[in-house]
Design a protein around this motif. Structure first.
Motif, PDB file in Angstrom:
ATOM      1  N   ALA A 194       0.832  -1.208   0.000  1.00 45.17           N
ATOM      2  CA  ALA A 194       0.000   0.000   0.000  1.00 45.17           C
ATOM      3  C   ALA A 194       0.866   1.258   0.000  1.00 45.17           C
ATOM      4  CB  ALA A 194      -0.936  -0.014   1.204  1.00 45.17           C
ATOM      5  N   TYR A 195       1.920   1.234   0.802  1.00 47.55           N
ATOM      6  CA  TYR A 195       2.833   2.379   0.827  1.00 47.55           C
ATOM      7  C   TYR A 195       3.532   2.568  -0.518  1.00 47.55           C
ATOM      8  CZ  TYR A 195       7.412   4.556   1.325  1.00 47.55           C
ATOM      9  OH  TYR A 195       8.534   5.306   1.108  1.00 47.55           O
ATOM     10  N   LEU A 196       4.026   1.472  -1.115  1.00 48.64           N
ATOM     11  CA  LEU A 196       4.741   1.598  -2.391  1.00 48.64           C
ATOM     12  C   LEU A 196       3.818   2.091  -3.500  1.00 48.64           C
ATOM     13  CD1 LEU A 196       7.729   1.088  -3.127  1.00 48.64           C
ATOM     14  CD2 LEU A 196       7.098   0.107  -0.924  1.00 48.64           C
ATOM     15  N   ARG A 197       2.513   1.778  -3.411  1.00 49.10           N
ATOM     16  CA  ARG A 197       1.562   2.328  -4.388  1.00 49.10           C
ATOM     17  C   ARG A 197       1.542   3.855  -4.289  1.00 49.10           C
ATOM     18  NH1 ARG A 197      -2.744   0.599  -7.799  1.00 49.10           N
ATOM     19  NH2 ARG A 197      -3.669   2.473  -8.662  1.00 49.10           N
ATOM     20  N   TRP A 198       1.535   4.353  -3.070  1.00 45.94           N
ATOM     21  CA  TRP A 198       1.528   5.805  -2.825  1.00 45.94           C
ATOM     22  C   TRP A 198       2.762   6.446  -3.441  1.00 45.94           C
ATOM     23  CZ3 TRP A 198       4.762   8.729   0.595  1.00 45.94           C
ATOM     24  CH2 TRP A 198       4.279  10.000   0.946  1.00 45.94           C
ATOM     25  N   VAL A 199       3.916   5.782  -3.300  1.00 47.05           N
ATOM     26  CA  VAL A 199       5.142   6.303  -3.905  1.00 47.05           C
ATOM     27  C   VAL A 199       5.055   6.244  -5.432  1.00 47.05           C
ATOM     28  CG1 VAL A 199       7.650   6.024  -4.099  1.00 47.05           C
ATOM     29  CG2 VAL A 199       6.521   5.605  -1.901  1.00 47.05           C
ATOM     30  N   ALA A 200       4.602   5.092  -5.967  1.00 50.07           N
ATOM     31  CA  ALA A 200       4.525   4.915  -7.417  1.00 50.07           C
ATOM     32  C   ALA A 200       3.582   5.923  -8.060  1.00 50.07           C
ATOM     33  CB  ALA A 200       4.077   3.487  -7.745  1.00 50.07           C
ATOM     34  N   GLU A 201       2.572   6.373  -7.333  1.00 45.71           N
ATOM     35  CA  GLU A 201       1.627   7.356  -7.857  1.00 45.71           C
ATOM     36  C   GLU A 201       2.197   8.768  -7.858  1.00 45.71           C
ATOM     37  OE1 GLU A 201      -1.774   6.679  -5.360  1.00 45.71           O
ATOM     38  OE2 GLU A 201      -2.738   5.384  -6.853  1.00 45.71           O
ATOM     39  N   GLY A 202       3.424   8.943  -7.346  1.00 40.83           N
ATOM     40  CA  GLY A 202       4.063  10.250  -7.367  1.00 40.83           C
ATOM     41  C   GLY A 202       3.761  11.108  -6.165  1.00 40.83           C
ATOM     42  N   ASN A 203       3.242  10.519  -5.085  1.00 38.35           N
ATOM     43  CA  ASN A 203       2.855  11.299  -3.917  1.00 38.35           C
ATOM     44  C   ASN A 203       4.013  11.590  -2.968  1.00 38.35           C
ATOM     45  OD1 ASN A 203      -0.027  11.394  -4.469  1.00 38.35           O
ATOM     46  ND2 ASN A 203      -0.027   9.199  -4.049  1.00 38.35           N
ATOM     47  N   SER A 204       5.112  10.862  -3.102  1.00 38.63           N
ATOM     48  CA  SER A 204       6.243  11.036  -2.198  1.00 38.63           C
ATOM     49  C   SER A 204       7.121  12.200  -2.651  1.00 38.63           C
ATOM     50  CB  SER A 204       7.079   9.744  -2.152  1.00 38.63           C
ATOM     51  OG  SER A 204       8.314   9.984  -1.502  1.00 38.63           O
ATOM     52  N   ALA A 205       7.495  13.035  -1.700  1.00 45.78           N
ATOM     53  CA  ALA A 205       8.428  14.119  -1.989  1.00 45.78           C
ATOM     54  C   ALA A 205       9.865  13.630  -1.986  1.00 45.78           C
ATOM     55  CB  ALA A 205       8.272  15.236  -0.957  1.00 45.78           C
ATOM     56  N   ARG A 206      10.077  12.403  -1.523  1.00 43.93           N
ATOM     57  CA  ARG A 206      11.445  11.903  -1.347  1.00 43.93           C
ATOM     58  C   ARG A 206      11.852  10.846  -2.365  1.00 43.93           C
ATOM     59  NH1 ARG A 206       9.624  13.132   3.805  1.00 43.93           N
ATOM     60  NH2 ARG A 206      11.107  14.375   5.026  1.00 43.93           N
ATOM     61  N   PHE A 207      10.914   9.964  -2.760  1.00 40.05           N
ATOM     62  CA  PHE A 207      11.278   8.816  -3.572  1.00 40.05           C
ATOM     63  C   PHE A 207      10.397   8.704  -4.815  1.00 40.05           C
ATOM     64  CE2 PHE A 207      12.850   7.664   0.622  1.00 40.05           C
ATOM     65  CZ  PHE A 207      14.099   7.117   0.327  1.00 40.05           C
ATOM     66  N   THR A 208      10.949   8.055  -5.828  1.00 38.75           N
ATOM     67  CA  THR A 208      10.170   7.643  -6.987  1.00 38.75           C
ATOM     68  C   THR A 208      10.340   6.140  -7.175  1.00 38.75           C
ATOM     69  OG1 THR A 208      12.029   8.023  -8.510  1.00 38.75           O
ATOM     70  CG2 THR A 208      10.503   9.850  -8.155  1.00 38.75           C
ATOM     71  N   VAL A 209       9.299   5.486  -7.683  1.00 38.03           N
ATOM     72  CA  VAL A 209       9.356   4.068  -8.042  1.00 38.03           C
ATOM     73  C   VAL A 209       8.617   3.907  -9.362  1.00 38.03           C
ATOM     74  CG1 VAL A 209       8.667   1.708  -7.465  1.00 38.03           C
ATOM     75  CG2 VAL A 209       9.476   3.226  -5.662  1.00 38.03           C
ATOM     76  N   SER A 210       9.327   3.538 -10.418  1.00 34.09           N
ATOM     77  CA  SER A 210       8.666   3.299 -11.692  1.00 34.09           C
ATOM     78  C   SER A 210       7.886   1.994 -11.625  1.00 34.09           C
ATOM     79  CB  SER A 210       9.689   3.240 -12.825  1.00 34.09           C
ATOM     80  OG  SER A 210      10.405   2.011 -12.797  1.00 34.09           O
ATOM     81  N   THR A 211       6.824   1.909 -12.409  1.00 31.64           N
ATOM     82  CA  THR A 211       6.008   0.691 -12.400  1.00 31.64           C
ATOM     83  C   THR A 211       6.592  -0.394 -13.297  1.00 31.64           C
ATOM     84  OG1 THR A 211       4.611   1.720 -14.088  1.00 31.64           O
ATOM     85  CG2 THR A 211       3.852   1.838 -11.796  1.00 31.64           C
ATOM     86  N   GLY A 212       7.708  -0.082 -13.981  1.00 33.57           N
ATOM     87  CA  GLY A 212       8.412  -1.092 -14.760  1.00 33.57           C
ATOM     88  C   GLY A 212       9.542  -1.684 -13.948  1.00 33.57           C
ATOM     89  N   ASP A 213      10.772  -1.308 -14.268  1.00 32.94           N
ATOM     90  CA  ASP A 213      11.933  -1.876 -13.594  1.00 32.94           C
ATOM     91  C   ASP A 213      11.952  -1.586 -12.095  1.00 32.94           C
ATOM     92  OD1 ASP A 213      12.846  -2.970 -15.912  1.00 32.94           O
ATOM     93  OD2 ASP A 213      14.322  -1.408 -16.336  1.00 32.94           O
ATOM     94  N   GLY A 214      11.485  -0.410 -11.691  1.00 35.32           N
ATOM     95  CA  GLY A 214      11.496  -0.079 -10.264  1.00 35.32           C
ATOM     96  C   GLY A 214      10.669  -1.042  -9.455  1.00 35.32           C
ATOM     97  N   LEU A 215       9.426  -1.255  -9.885  1.00 36.00           N
ATOM     98  CA  LEU A 215       8.564  -2.179  -9.161  1.00 36.00           C
ATOM     99  C   LEU A 215       9.064  -3.614  -9.300  1.00 36.00           C
ATOM    100  CD1 LEU A 215       6.061  -2.337  -7.404  1.00 36.00           C
ATOM    101  CD2 LEU A 215       4.664  -2.480  -9.473  1.00 36.00           C
ATOM    102  N   ASN A 216       9.649  -3.960 -10.434  1.00 34.31           N
ATOM    103  CA  ASN A 216      10.237  -5.289 -10.585  1.00 34.31           C
ATOM    104  C   ASN A 216      11.324  -5.526  -9.545  1.00 34.31           C
ATOM    105  OD1 ASN A 216       8.580  -5.721 -12.762  1.00 34.31           O
ATOM    106  ND2 ASN A 216      10.191  -5.682 -14.304  1.00 34.31           N
ATOM    107  N   ASN A 217      12.128  -4.508  -9.265  1.00 29.45           N
ATOM    108  CA  ASN A 217      13.169  -4.644  -8.251  1.00 29.45           C
ATOM    109  C   ASN A 217      12.578  -4.792  -6.856  1.00 29.45           C
ATOM    110  OD1 ASN A 217      16.025  -4.526  -9.237  1.00 29.45           O
ATOM    111  ND2 ASN A 217      15.245  -2.740 -10.311  1.00 29.45           N
ATOM    112  N   VAL A 218      11.496  -4.093  -6.585  1.00 29.21           N
ATOM    113  CA  VAL A 218      10.818  -4.260  -5.303  1.00 29.21           C
ATOM    114  C   VAL A 218      10.318  -5.698  -5.158  1.00 29.21           C
ATOM    115  CG1 VAL A 218       8.811  -3.587  -3.941  1.00 29.21           C
ATOM    116  CG2 VAL A 218      10.180  -1.834  -5.079  1.00 29.21           C
ATOM    117  N   LEU A 219       9.682  -6.220  -6.210  1.00 30.47           N
ATOM    118  CA  LEU A 219       9.180  -7.593  -6.163  1.00 30.47           C
ATOM    119  C   LEU A 219      10.318  -8.596  -6.004  1.00 30.47           C
ATOM    120  CD1 LEU A 219       6.395  -7.490  -8.898  1.00 30.47           C
ATOM    121  CD2 LEU A 219       6.094  -7.544  -6.421  1.00 30.47           C
TER     122      LEU A 219
END
Length: 478
Positions: A194-219
């Protein structure tokens, strides 16, 4: 009385490659819900993932810190996670969110007399949440640096988001002394999603997570936190159980897709329903590995013939693929024109070779890394016989992943081979398939070996099949 300590359990000595051996399909959106180029309704895009150059200063101090780069990253991660929960906690549980009391950093190789949750931190290569003290701590010497090296900075968000999930459970009263560890851990995986979704949606002032390679690395980091495969006679069975890669990724995806309320609903009944008849423990004195030979390949195909009973079963050969209407997808290719499955046996055997024990590999690799790809090409023959569907587009890729999940669930029970023997998937095989969906995508590819960009979507489609049936796959990915 044992300490109430929730820790991350991740082997970190070998990389899980998240680049795909299959190619990526191009195309346009189909719908907001079933677009194969989206991730839970978000566009599947590549881009930067990690700490923003414009990130504000962290809001939390750390006890025992060396003020090095990894602790600064962890401080930023905790500050970001707390900003998320300051908004999400009241909406989800009511009441005011209370941050953890202290953050504690240590070097597992150091002799600095640091304590966490009442114990010396020497040799503790891990991170955790201490229930009695309401603290979160981590090893800055080996654990977090190794994660960041293998999976990128976003893996630190993964681990600390999980540990903060335990803090939220504790504050919201979702767990007590009687809560199974398995439930507590998978709820925390879900909160992390749930938290990483918030980051992926661009809501974080500190971090970005792309839904391609970024999320793949999280998984990839989530898969690394799976339980080891144990046999029925192992004394550790049932102790400190966190869940398989399939279960933990599923829990993460629930949070990413459906939010915090989906996490609060995870209990033993839900986990057992999700687990179904999938094997959890190896039979005594078995490794769970079946050598990949011509006979074993024929046995798997024969078992699939019995399970799916196609009117015109695909033919099997061990020669180079020669197909007028599809490109090869080695090590296994399906040719629609001739209804033939071509197997490069040496390459398939190499794909299914388990990692050496001493490697402490973080990815799940073994015989079903290969057999799942073989099954996926058989399921393309099933799609051909079904008719009315394309075999060479993004929907076909996800449909293949889904139908491979159906085959996986069926083969988890004793299945007959033409010579009267039986073949059965064992504990760990599902995780090998899940890991393959992420790392090379071949079991989630179309007839040309092309897959969709998002490992999240591939694994999600696979789970639909594991928990469903053929009809559901054809309806979902038409």
């Amino acid at each position: 009385m044992p300490r109430q300590l929730a820790v991350a359990v991740i082997a970190v000595s070998s990389a899980l490659l998240v680049t795909s051996c299959s190619t990526t399909l191009q195309g346009s959106a189909v719908s907001v819900f079933d677009d194969p180029f989206s991730v839970a309704g978000m566009p599947a895009t590549d881009g930067p993932s990690g700490l923003r150059s414009s990130a504000p200063e962290p809001t939390r101090d750390v006890e025992g810190t060396d003020d090095g780069a990894i602790d600064q990253l962890a401080r930023q991660a905790i500050s970001d996670i707390e900003e998320y929960w300051e908004g999400a906690y009241n909406e989800s549980f009511g009441g005011e969110f209370r941050p953890v009391r202290e953050l504690i950093s240590w070097d597992a190789n150091g002799f600095d007399d640091t304590e966490f949750c009442g114990d010396s931190t020497f040799g503790i290569v891990n991170a955790g949440y201490c229930f009695p003290d309401k603290n979160i701590g981590w090893d800055r010497g080996e654990f977090l640096p190794a994660l960041a090296k293998e999976f990128g900075d976003v893996s630190v968000l993964d681990v600390l988001g999980h540990e903060y999930g335990h803090a939220v459970q504790d504050q919201a009263g979702l767990v007590d002394d009687d809560t199974p560890v398995l439930v507590s851990e998978q709820q925390a995986d879900c909160f992390e999603g749930a938290y990483l979704r918030w980051v992926a949606e661009g809501n974080s002032a500190r971090f970005t997570v792309s839904t391609g390679d970024g999320l793949n690395n999280v998984l990839a980091a989530v898969i690394a936190s799976r339980d080891p495969v144990l046999s029925e006679d192992d004394p550790n069975v049932g102790y400190d159980e966190h869940g398989s890669a399939f279960e933990r990724v599923s829990a993460f995806q629930f949070g990413f897709t459906d939010g915090v309320q989906a996490c609060a609903s995870i209990d033993m009944q839900e986990i057992e329903q999700r687990r179904g008849d999938l094997p959890v423990l190896l039979p005594e004195d078995q490794t769970g590995e079946l050598a990949i030979t011509e006979k074993s390949v024929r046995d798997v195909i024969g078992a699939m013939d019995n399970l799916f009973s196609p009117r015109n079963p695909p033919q099997l050969n061990f020669e180079a693929a020669d197909c007028p209407d599809a490109r090869p997808s080695p090590p296994v290719s399906f040719c629609p024109a001739t209804n033939t499955i071509a197997v490069d046996l040496p390459a398939l055997a190499e794909m299914g070779t388990p990692g050496e024990v001493e490697e402490k590999v973080t990815h799940a690799r073994g015989d079903n890394s290969a057999y799942s790809v073989l099954m996926s090409r058989y399921m393309q023959a099933i799609q051909l016989e079904h008719g009315g569907v394309a075999l060479d587009n993004a929907e076909a890729a996800l449909r293949t992943a889904c139908l491979t999940g159906v085959a996986t669930a069926k083969l988890s029970k004793d299945s007959s081979t033409p010579d009267g023997n039986t073949i059965t998937l064992t504990a760990g095989d599902v995780d090998e398939a899940v890991s393959g969906m992420l790392t090379n995508g071949l079991a989630a590819s179309d007839v040309n070996g092309e897959s969709v960009p998002s490992g999240f979507s591939r694994i999600d489609a696979f789970r639909v099949g594991v928990l469903g049936d053929q009809e559901r796959c054809f309806k979902r990915f038409d």
